[in-house]
Design a protein around this motif. Structure first.
Motif, short mmCIF file in Angstrom:
data_model
loop_
_atom_site.label_atom_id
_atom_site.label_comp_id
_atom_site.label_asym_id
_atom_site.label_seq_id
_atom_site.Cartn_x
_atom_site.Cartn_y
_atom_site.Cartn_z
N ASN A 2 0.83 -1.19 0.00
CA ASN A 2 0.00 0.00 0.00
C ASN A 2 0.87 1.25 0.00
O ASN A 2 2.05 1.22 0.28
CB ASN A 2 -1.02 -0.02 1.15
CG ASN A 2 -0.39 0.15 2.51
OD1 ASN A 2 0.51 0.95 2.70
ND2 ASN A 2 -0.90 -0.59 3.48
N MET A 3 0.26 2.38 -0.35
CA MET A 3 0.99 3.62 -0.59
C MET A 3 1.69 4.15 0.64
O MET A 3 2.78 4.69 0.54
CB MET A 3 0.05 4.68 -1.16
CG MET A 3 -0.45 4.34 -2.56
SD MET A 3 0.87 3.88 -3.73
CE MET A 3 1.79 5.41 -3.81
N ARG A 4 1.10 4.01 1.84
CA ARG A 4 1.78 4.50 3.04
C ARG A 4 3.06 3.75 3.28
O ARG A 4 4.06 4.33 3.67
CB ARG A 4 0.85 4.41 4.26
CG ARG A 4 -0.15 5.54 4.30
CD ARG A 4 -0.92 5.52 5.57
NE ARG A 4 -1.90 4.44 5.45
CZ ARG A 4 -2.54 3.90 6.46
NH1 ARG A 4 -2.34 4.31 7.67
NH2 ARG A 4 -3.40 2.94 6.27
N VAL A 5 3.05 2.46 3.05
CA VAL A 5 4.25 1.66 3.25
C VAL A 5 5.30 2.03 2.21
O VAL A 5 6.47 2.19 2.54
CB VAL A 5 3.94 0.15 3.21
CG1 VAL A 5 5.20 -0.67 3.26
CG2 VAL A 5 3.02 -0.21 4.37
N ILE A 6 4.89 2.20 0.96
CA ILE A 6 5.84 2.60 -0.07
C ILE A 6 6.45 3.95 0.28
O ILE A 6 7.66 4.13 0.18
CB ILE A 6 5.15 2.65 -1.45
CG1 ILE A 6 4.79 1.23 -1.90
CG2 ILE A 6 6.04 3.34 -2.49
CD1 ILE A 6 3.92 1.17 -3.13
N ALA A 7 5.62 4.89 0.73
CA ALA A 7 6.13 6.21 1.10
C ALA A 7 7.13 6.10 2.24
O ALA A 7 8.17 6.75 2.23
CB ALA A 7 4.98 7.13 1.49
N SER A 136 14.87 2.41 12.49
CA SER A 136 15.20 3.16 13.71
C SER A 136 15.93 4.46 13.39
O SER A 136 15.65 5.50 13.99
CB SER A 136 16.05 2.30 14.65
OG SER A 136 15.31 1.20 15.11
N THR A 137 16.86 4.41 12.46
CA THR A 137 17.59 5.61 12.05
C THR A 137 16.64 6.64 11.46
O THR A 137 16.73 7.83 11.76
CB THR A 137 18.70 5.25 11.03
OG1 THR A 137 19.61 4.34 11.66
CG2 THR A 137 19.44 6.49 10.55
N ALA A 138 15.71 6.19 10.63
CA ALA A 138 14.73 7.11 10.03
C ALA A 138 13.84 7.73 11.11
O ALA A 138 13.49 8.91 11.03
CB ALA A 138 13.89 6.38 9.00
N GLU A 139 13.47 6.94 12.11
CA GLU A 139 12.67 7.48 13.22
C GLU A 139 13.45 8.57 13.95
O GLU A 139 12.90 9.63 14.26
CB GLU A 139 12.28 6.36 14.19
CG GLU A 139 11.25 5.41 13.64
CD GLU A 139 11.04 4.18 14.50
OE1 GLU A 139 9.92 3.64 14.44
OE2 GLU A 139 11.97 3.75 15.21
N GLN A 140 14.71 8.30 14.21
CA GLN A 140 15.55 9.30 14.89
C GLN A 140 15.67 10.58 14.07
O GLN A 140 15.55 11.68 14.59
CB GLN A 140 16.94 8.72 15.18
CG GLN A 140 16.93 7.59 16.19
CD GLN A 140 18.25 6.83 16.23
OE1 GLN A 140 19.24 7.26 15.67
NE2 GLN A 140 18.23 5.69 16.91
N ALA A 158 4.29 7.17 12.17
CA ALA A 158 3.24 6.15 12.04
C ALA A 158 3.51 5.26 10.83
O ALA A 158 3.34 4.03 10.90
CB ALA A 158 1.86 6.81 11.93
N ALA A 159 3.93 5.85 9.72
CA ALA A 159 4.24 5.07 8.52
C ALA A 159 5.44 4.16 8.77
O ALA A 159 5.45 3.00 8.32
CB ALA A 159 4.50 5.99 7.34
N THR A 163 5.66 0.17 8.64
CA THR A 163 6.71 -0.54 7.90
C THR A 163 7.37 -1.59 8.79
O THR A 163 7.62 -2.72 8.35
CB THR A 163 7.76 0.46 7.37
OG1 THR A 163 7.11 1.40 6.51
CG2 THR A 163 8.88 -0.25 6.61
N ARG A 164 7.63 -1.23 10.04
CA ARG A 164 8.23 -2.18 10.99
C ARG A 164 7.32 -3.39 11.18
O ARG A 164 7.77 -4.54 11.15
CB ARG A 164 8.51 -1.52 12.33
CG ARG A 164 9.07 -2.49 13.37
CD ARG A 164 9.40 -1.82 14.71
NE ARG A 164 10.69 -1.17 14.58
CZ ARG A 164 10.91 0.13 14.63
NH1 ARG A 164 9.89 0.97 14.82
NH2 ARG A 164 12.11 0.64 14.52
N GLN A 165 6.02 -3.14 11.36
CA GLN A 165 5.07 -4.24 11.53
C GLN A 165 5.03 -5.11 10.28
O GLN A 165 5.00 -6.34 10.38
CB GLN A 165 3.67 -3.70 11.85
CG GLN A 165 3.57 -3.00 13.19
CD GLN A 165 3.88 -3.91 14.36
OE1 GLN A 165 3.57 -5.09 14.33
NE2 GLN A 165 4.51 -3.37 15.39
#
Length: 190
Positions: A2-7, A136-140, A158-159, A163-165
Motif C-alpha cells: 500500500n501507498m503509506r508503506v511505499i512512502a 530506527s535511524t529514520a525514526e531518529q 506512524a508510517a 513498515t516495521r510491523q
C-alpha cells in the motif's frame, strides 16, 4: 504494497531497487538520538501465508505481466492514453486472470501485499541491509528534523511503525516466498 508503506520505505531509503536505495549521508543524519522511538503497537495475530496462495499469486502475476506490458505498448504506439472503456476492458481481462487463480480483489490485494513485502524485505536483507536499523535511524532523523511539523513527524513515524510491523510479518512469510524469488524478480523488476 500500500501507498503509506511505499512512502515510508522511500523516506527511509528502503526501496528494493538500487536506484532508490541511496543512503542519506548528510551531517544532520548522523546526529545523536534525542528521543526514544515509540514502542511497537500490538497488532492482531497474522494468518500465515500459505505456499499455495503465494504460488497462485506468482502464477497470476506471470500471466498479468505480459498483458500489462502489451497494454502499455499499445498505448505508446497509439500515442495516447486509453479511454475509460478500454481501461475497463483491460481491468476485466486482468480480473479474470486473478479469479482464475482463486482470488477476488480483496484476497488478491492482501496476498499481493504479503508476497511483495516479503520479497522486497528479503531482497534488502540479501543486499546486506539491516531493515530494523534503517527504520530506527529514520525514526531518529524524523524526531530531530527541525523542518518537519509535529503533524508531519507523527505521520512519518506512524508510517515507519507500519513498515516495521510489515517487516515482522514479512519475516514470517519469508520461508514461503524464498523459493519464488527468481520468478518474482522477473515479474516485479523486469
Amino acid at each position: 504494497m500500500n501507498m503509506r508503506v511505499i512512502a515510508a520505505l522511500l523516506a527511509v531509503g528502503l526501496a528494493a531497487t538500487p536506484a532508490l536505495a541511496a543512503e542519506n549521508t548528510s551531517p544532520q543524519a548522523a546526529a545523536p538520538e534525542q528521543a526514544a522511538p515509540a514502542a511497537p503497537k500490538q497488532t492482531a495475530p497474522v494468518e500465515p501465508l500459505t505456499a499455495e496462495r503465494a504460488k497462485a499469486f506468482v502464477a497470476a502475476m506471470e500471466e498479468i505481466h505480459p498483458k500489462v506490458a502489451a497494454f502499455r505498448a499499445a498505448q505508446a504506439k497509439a500515442g495516447k492514453k486509453a479511454d475509460e472503456a478500454q481501461l475497463k476492458a483491460e481491468e476485466a481481462e486482468l480480473l479474470a486472470i486473478v479469479q482464475k487463480h482463486g482470488f477476488d480483489k480483496e484476497s488478491w490485494n492482501a496476498t499481493g501485499d504479503r508476497v511483495v513485502s516479503a520479497y522486497s524485505f528479503t531482497r534488502m536483507e540479501q543486499e546486506g541491509k539491516d531493515v530494523e536499523e534503517k527504520i530506527s535511524t529514520a525514526e531518529q532523523r524524523a524526531q530531530q528534523d527541525p523542518k518537519m511539523t509535529a503533524e508531519q513527524k507523527a505521520d512519518l513515524l506512524a508510517a515507519l511503525e507500519q513498515t516495521r510491523q510489515q517487516y515482522h510479518v514479512a519475516a514470517l512469510d519469508k520461508p514461503v516466498v524464498l523459493p519464488l524469488m527468481d520468478r518474482l524478480k522477473k515479474v516485479l523488476e523486469e
